[in-house]
Design a protein around this motif. Structure first.
Motif, PDB file in Angstrom:
ATOM      1  N   SER A   1       9.597  15.342 -25.918  1.00  0.00           N
ATOM      2  CA  SER A   1       9.393  15.436 -27.370  1.00  0.00           C
ATOM      3  C   SER A   1       8.002  15.021 -27.815  1.00  0.00           C
ATOM      4  O   SER A   1       7.520  15.462 -28.866  1.00  0.00           O
ATOM      5  CB  SER A   1      10.432  14.583 -28.105  1.00  0.00           C
ATOM      6  N   ALA A   2       7.319  14.163 -27.036  1.00  0.00           N
ATOM      7  CA  ALA A   2       5.983  13.680 -27.415  1.00  0.00           C
ATOM      8  C   ALA A   2       4.864  14.470 -26.753  1.00  0.00           C
ATOM      9  O   ALA A   2       3.692  14.106 -26.882  1.00  0.00           O
ATOM     10  CB  ALA A   2       5.852  12.193 -27.075  1.00  0.00           C
ATOM     11  N   LEU A   3       5.215  15.549 -26.051  1.00  0.00           N
ATOM     12  CA  LEU A   3       4.225  16.312 -25.295  1.00  0.00           C
ATOM     13  C   LEU A   3       3.924  17.646 -25.971  1.00  0.00           C
ATOM     14  O   LEU A   3       4.744  18.188 -26.711  1.00  0.00           O
ATOM     15  CB  LEU A   3       4.740  16.574 -23.875  1.00  0.00           C
ATOM     16  N   ASP A   4       2.729  18.179 -25.689  1.00  0.00           N
ATOM     17  CA  ASP A   4       2.434  19.515 -26.202  1.00  0.00           C
ATOM     18  C   ASP A   4       3.213  20.540 -25.377  1.00  0.00           C
ATOM     19  O   ASP A   4       3.863  20.209 -24.382  1.00  0.00           O
ATOM     20  CB  ASP A   4       0.924  19.789 -26.198  1.00  0.00           C
ATOM     21  N   ARG A   5       3.149  21.790 -25.789  1.00  0.00           N
ATOM     22  CA  ARG A   5       4.012  22.795 -25.173  1.00  0.00           C
ATOM     23  C   ARG A   5       3.681  23.025 -23.696  1.00  0.00           C
ATOM     24  O   ARG A   5       4.579  23.221 -22.879  1.00  0.00           O
ATOM     25  CB  ARG A   5       3.919  24.115 -25.946  1.00  0.00           C
ATOM     26  N   VAL A   6       2.400  23.004 -23.365  1.00  0.00           N
ATOM     27  CA  VAL A   6       2.012  23.215 -21.964  1.00  0.00           C
ATOM     28  C   VAL A   6       2.514  22.064 -21.100  1.00  0.00           C
ATOM     29  O   VAL A   6       3.127  22.274 -20.047  1.00  0.00           O
ATOM     30  CB  VAL A   6       0.488  23.378 -21.831  1.00  0.00           C
ATOM     31  N   GLN A   7       2.259  20.828 -21.542  1.00  0.00           N
ATOM     32  CA  GLN A   7       2.723  19.665 -20.784  1.00  0.00           C
ATOM     33  C   GLN A   7       4.250  19.648 -20.706  1.00  0.00           C
ATOM     34  O   GLN A   7       4.828  19.364 -19.643  1.00  0.00           O
ATOM     35  CB  GLN A   7       2.227  18.382 -21.438  1.00  0.00           C
TER      36      GLN A   7
ATOM     37  N   ARG B   1       0.823  -1.214   0.000  1.00  0.00           N
ATOM     38  CA  ARG B   1       0.000   0.000   0.000  1.00  0.00           C
ATOM     39  C   ARG B   1       0.858   1.267   0.000  1.00  0.00           C
ATOM     40  O   ARG B   1       0.558   2.234  -0.702  1.00  0.00           O
ATOM     41  CB  ARG B   1      -0.939  -0.004   1.210  1.00  0.00           C
ATOM     42  N   ARG B   2       1.950   1.253   0.746  1.00  0.00           N
ATOM     43  CA  ARG B   2       2.806   2.428   0.796  1.00  0.00           C
ATOM     44  C   ARG B   2       3.405   2.716  -0.578  1.00  0.00           C
ATOM     45  O   ARG B   2       3.479   3.870  -0.995  1.00  0.00           O
ATOM     46  CB  ARG B   2       3.911   2.217   1.816  1.00  0.00           C
ATOM     47  N   ASP B   3       3.850   1.665  -1.295  1.00  0.00           N
ATOM     48  CA  ASP B   3       4.391   1.857  -2.635  1.00  0.00           C
ATOM     49  C   ASP B   3       3.337   2.429  -3.576  1.00  0.00           C
ATOM     50  O   ASP B   3       3.623   3.308  -4.393  1.00  0.00           O
ATOM     51  CB  ASP B   3       4.912   0.528  -3.200  1.00  0.00           C
ATOM     52  N   VAL B   4       2.112   1.934  -3.459  1.00  0.00           N
ATOM     53  CA  VAL B   4       1.027   2.420  -4.311  1.00  0.00           C
ATOM     54  C   VAL B   4       0.782   3.903  -4.070  1.00  0.00           C
ATOM     55  O   VAL B   4       0.664   4.699  -5.011  1.00  0.00           O
ATOM     56  CB  VAL B   4      -0.268   1.619  -4.071  1.00  0.00           C
ATOM     57  N   VAL B   5       0.740   4.296  -2.811  1.00  0.00           N
ATOM     58  CA  VAL B   5       0.493   5.702  -2.468  1.00  0.00           C
ATOM     59  C   VAL B   5       1.631   6.587  -2.970  1.00  0.00           C
ATOM     60  O   VAL B   5       1.406   7.656  -3.560  1.00  0.00           O
ATOM     61  CB  VAL B   5       0.311   5.863  -0.946  1.00  0.00           C
ATOM     62  N   ASP B   6       2.875   6.140  -2.762  1.00  0.00           N
ATOM     63  CA  ASP B   6       4.025   6.935  -3.186  1.00  0.00           C
ATOM     64  C   ASP B   6       4.039   7.128  -4.702  1.00  0.00           C
ATOM     65  O   ASP B   6       4.303   8.236  -5.205  1.00  0.00           O
ATOM     66  CB  ASP B   6       5.334   6.255  -2.751  1.00  0.00           C
ATOM     67  N   ILE B   7       3.759   6.062  -5.438  1.00  0.00           N
ATOM     68  CA  ILE B   7       3.793   6.146  -6.901  1.00  0.00           C
ATOM     69  C   ILE B   7       2.598   6.939  -7.423  1.00  0.00           C
ATOM     70  O   ILE B   7       2.719   7.689  -8.404  1.00  0.00           O
ATOM     71  CB  ILE B   7       3.859   4.731  -7.507  1.00  0.00           C
ATOM     72  N   GLU B   8       1.468   6.821  -6.764  1.00  0.00           N
ATOM     73  CA  GLU B   8       0.303   7.612  -7.173  1.00  0.00           C
ATOM     74  C   GLU B   8       0.608   9.108  -7.051  1.00  0.00           C
ATOM     75  O   GLU B   8       0.215   9.909  -7.910  1.00  0.00           O
ATOM     76  CB  GLU B   8      -0.907   7.241  -6.335  1.00  0.00           C
ATOM     77  N   LYS B   9       1.336   9.497  -6.010  1.00  0.00           N
ATOM     78  CA  LYS B   9       1.709  10.904  -5.829  1.00  0.00           C
ATOM     79  C   LYS B   9       2.622  11.375  -6.956  1.00  0.00           C
ATOM     80  O   LYS B   9       2.478  12.488  -7.464  1.00  0.00           O
ATOM     81  CB  LYS B   9       2.406  11.092  -4.477  1.00  0.00           C
ATOM     82  N   VAL B  10       3.571  10.534  -7.356  1.00  0.00           N
ATOM     83  CA  VAL B  10       4.473  10.891  -8.442  1.00  0.00           C
ATOM     84  C   VAL B  10       3.707  10.992  -9.756  1.00  0.00           C
ATOM     85  O   VAL B  10       3.918  11.913 -10.555  1.00  0.00           O
ATOM     86  CB  VAL B  10       5.627   9.869  -8.553  1.00  0.00           C
ATOM     87  N   LEU B  11       2.812  10.040  -9.996  1.00  0.00           N
ATOM     88  CA  LEU B  11       2.018  10.071 -11.220  1.00  0.00           C
ATOM     89  C   LEU B  11       1.115  11.300 -11.269  1.00  0.00           C
ATOM     90  O   LEU B  11       0.838  11.828 -12.352  1.00  0.00           O
ATOM     91  CB  LEU B  11       1.188   8.795 -11.344  1.00  0.00           C
ATOM     92  N   ASP B  12       0.676  11.760 -10.112  1.00  0.00           N
ATOM     93  CA  ASP B  12      -0.137  12.973 -10.078  1.00  0.00           C
ATOM     94  C   ASP B  12       0.663  14.176 -10.590  1.00  0.00           C
ATOM     95  O   ASP B  12       0.106  15.080 -11.220  1.00  0.00           O
ATOM     96  CB  ASP B  12      -0.625  13.221  -8.645  1.00  0.00           C
ATOM     97  N   LEU B  13       1.964  14.169 -10.361  1.00  0.00           N
ATOM     98  CA  LEU B  13       2.815  15.264 -10.831  1.00  0.00           C
ATOM     99  C   LEU B  13       2.841  15.348 -12.349  1.00  0.00           C
ATOM    100  O   LEU B  13       3.033  16.429 -12.923  1.00  0.00           O
ATOM    101  CB  LEU B  13       4.251  15.085 -10.316  1.00  0.00           C
ATOM    102  N   VAL B  14       2.676  14.201 -13.016  1.00  0.00           N
ATOM    103  CA  VAL B  14       2.726  14.186 -14.484  1.00  0.00           C
ATOM    104  C   VAL B  14       1.346  13.965 -15.095  1.00  0.00           C
ATOM    105  O   VAL B  14       1.216  13.709 -16.294  1.00  0.00           O
ATOM    106  CB  VAL B  14       3.719  13.113 -14.991  1.00  0.00           C
ATOM    107  N   GLY B  15       0.303  14.080 -14.267  1.00  0.00           N
ATOM    108  CA  GLY B  15      -1.064  14.005 -14.772  1.00  0.00           C
ATOM    109  C   GLY B  15      -1.549  12.617 -15.142  1.00  0.00           C
ATOM    110  O   GLY B  15      -2.428  12.471 -15.992  1.00  0.00           O
ATOM    111  N   LEU B  16      -1.001  11.585 -14.475  1.00  0.00           N
ATOM    112  CA  LEU B  16      -1.375  10.210 -14.825  1.00  0.00           C
ATOM    113  C   LEU B  16      -1.892   9.397 -13.640  1.00  0.00           C
ATOM    114  O   LEU B  16      -1.966   8.171 -13.719  1.00  0.00           O
ATOM    115  CB  LEU B  16      -0.170   9.468 -15.441  1.00  0.00           C
ATOM    116  N   ALA B  17      -2.263  10.061 -12.560  1.00  0.00           N
ATOM    117  CA  ALA B  17      -2.696   9.327 -11.374  1.00  0.00           C
ATOM    118  C   ALA B  17      -3.902   8.429 -11.655  1.00  0.00           C
ATOM    119  O   ALA B  17      -4.048   7.358 -11.059  1.00  0.00           O
ATOM    120  CB  ALA B  17      -3.024  10.299 -10.234  1.00  0.00           C
TER     121      ALA B  17
END
Length: 219
Positions: free
Chosen positions: A153-159, A99-115
């Motif tokens: 390179s695969a992202l739009d300018r805002v991302q 569970r701790r790993d899931v929470v930690d990775i979910e937080k990181v994914l939230d930073l890149v908009g993929l949570a």
């Protein structure tokens, strides 16, 4: 500033072909560096050479996202810290994530908009989502130096701008191959340009305008 890596008259290549020639380069801890130049100029080879010298301090963002397509986004990001856990923990995580790993990775994914794609299969993601997953893996890795080969390179300018800002905020040193001149000038403090495997420009970003770099991409 502390010297992070220094190359003197370094050469490198692959398959018996020299790509880099007589590279003199010093990088200090805390620098944000854009490596630029035409396709084939030797940018990826230089990044690989720097990675060889700094591997134990580097979180790597390869040019291809390099994901295990059959595994979930969670598991691909988790691989950024495989060496931080015991083998039994890594094996258990394949089936029953902690569970701790899931929470930690979910937080990181939230930073890149993929949570919201935490347990989506990596192979089902778009190219941009795969690249953001690769960035998340590097962020989760947490080592002080980021080496990134065209990390937005695969992202739009805002991302792309958001990702570069977050990389700079969370890592001490950035060494990024970039094609986008405006990103290089806005998010790095030093620009290195390669041409035919040699450094032809090494200048603080603040001393450059876009027009100074355009000639290296023409012709």
């Amino acid at each position: 500033m502390a010297v992070l890596v220094e190359l003197r008259k370094a050469s490198a290549g692959y398959a018996g072909r020299a790509v880099l020639h007589d590279i003199d380069l010093r990088i200090d801890a805390g620098e944000r560096i854009a490596v630029m130049g035409r396709s084939g100029a030797g940018k990826s080879t230089l990044l690989n050479l720097l990675y060889e010298h700094l591997a134990d301090r580097v979180a790597l963002i390869p040019q291809a996202a390099a994901l295990v397509r059959t595994l979930s986004v969670f598991h691909n990001v988790y691989m950024g810290r495989l060496d931080c856990h015991r083998t039994w923990h890594n094996l258990r995580t394949l089936l029953w994530p902690n569970r701790r790993d899931v929470v930690d990775i979910e937080k990181v994914l939230d930073l890149v908009g993929l949570a919201d794609l935490l347990f989506a299969r990596a192979g089902a993601l778009s190219g941009g989502q795969q690249q953001r997953t690769s960035v998340a893996r590097a962020l989760y890795n947490g080592r002080p130096v980021i080496i990134g080969d065209e990390p937005v390179s695969a992202l739009d300018r805002v991302q792309g701008a958001e990702i570069l800002h977050k990389l700079g905020a969370r890592h001490e040193t950035l060494i990024l191959a970039l094609h986008d001149i405006s990103f290089a000038l806005a998010y790095t403090d030093r620009v290195i340009v390669l041409e035919q495997g040699r450094i032809v420009l090494d200048t603080p970003s603040r001393a450059l305008a876009a027009a100074d770099l355009v000639p290296y991409y023409g012709g």
